[in-house]
Design an enzyme around this catalytic site. Structure first.
Site: not given
Ligand code: DGP
Length: 118
Positions: A91, A104-106, A33-35, A100
């Site tokens: 991004n 990474h894939m959101h 999970r994203d912080i 970061v």
């Protein structure tokens, strides 16, 4: 795993040096999970291989990137948002909003997301 920059936050999460709410792990990927969640469900899918930006993805990484998309699909199914919908975002570099530098894939879902981007 080789070639881990000492200062990479996501490499540290992979190595369990920083805690995270981990949703999935296999030999190639980690999802957590994203912080700073931007939606009721906001996960990040990362390769265990350190790749700094989308610009650094090589032809040989194509199966790995495909696995990230399939994992997004699976996470969405687990969350029950397959049919309601979700958004995948990667991004790249400063103007792309990357903060970061480990790709990474959101995966965002669980609410009506605004149409369009940016
Ligand atoms: P981006 O802007 O695309 O580089 O997104 C980076 C995301 O990573 C951002 O949404 C916040 C998230 N993030 C940064 N540091 C941590 C951390 O230590 N733990 C977790 N779970 N997420 C983090």
């Amino acid at each position: 795993m080789t070639n881990r920059p000492a200062d990479c936050i996501f490499c540290k999460i992979i190595e369990r040096q920083i805690p995270a709410d981990i949703l999935f792990e296999d030999d190639d990927l980690l999802a957590f999970r994203d912080i700073h969640p931007q939606a009721p469900f906001h996960a990040l899918i990362i390769p265990k291989k350190h790749i700094s930006t989308v610009n650094d993805i090589a032809e040989a990484d194509a199966p790995l990137i495909g696995k990230m998309a399939l994992r997004a699909q699976a996470l969405a199914a687990e969350q029950g948002i397959t049919e309601s919908g979700f958004r995948l975002v990667m991004n790249c570099n400063q103007e792309g909003g990357q903060t970061v530098y480990h790709i990474h894939m959101h995966v965002l879902g669980g609410r009506q997301l605004k149409p369009g981007l940016g």
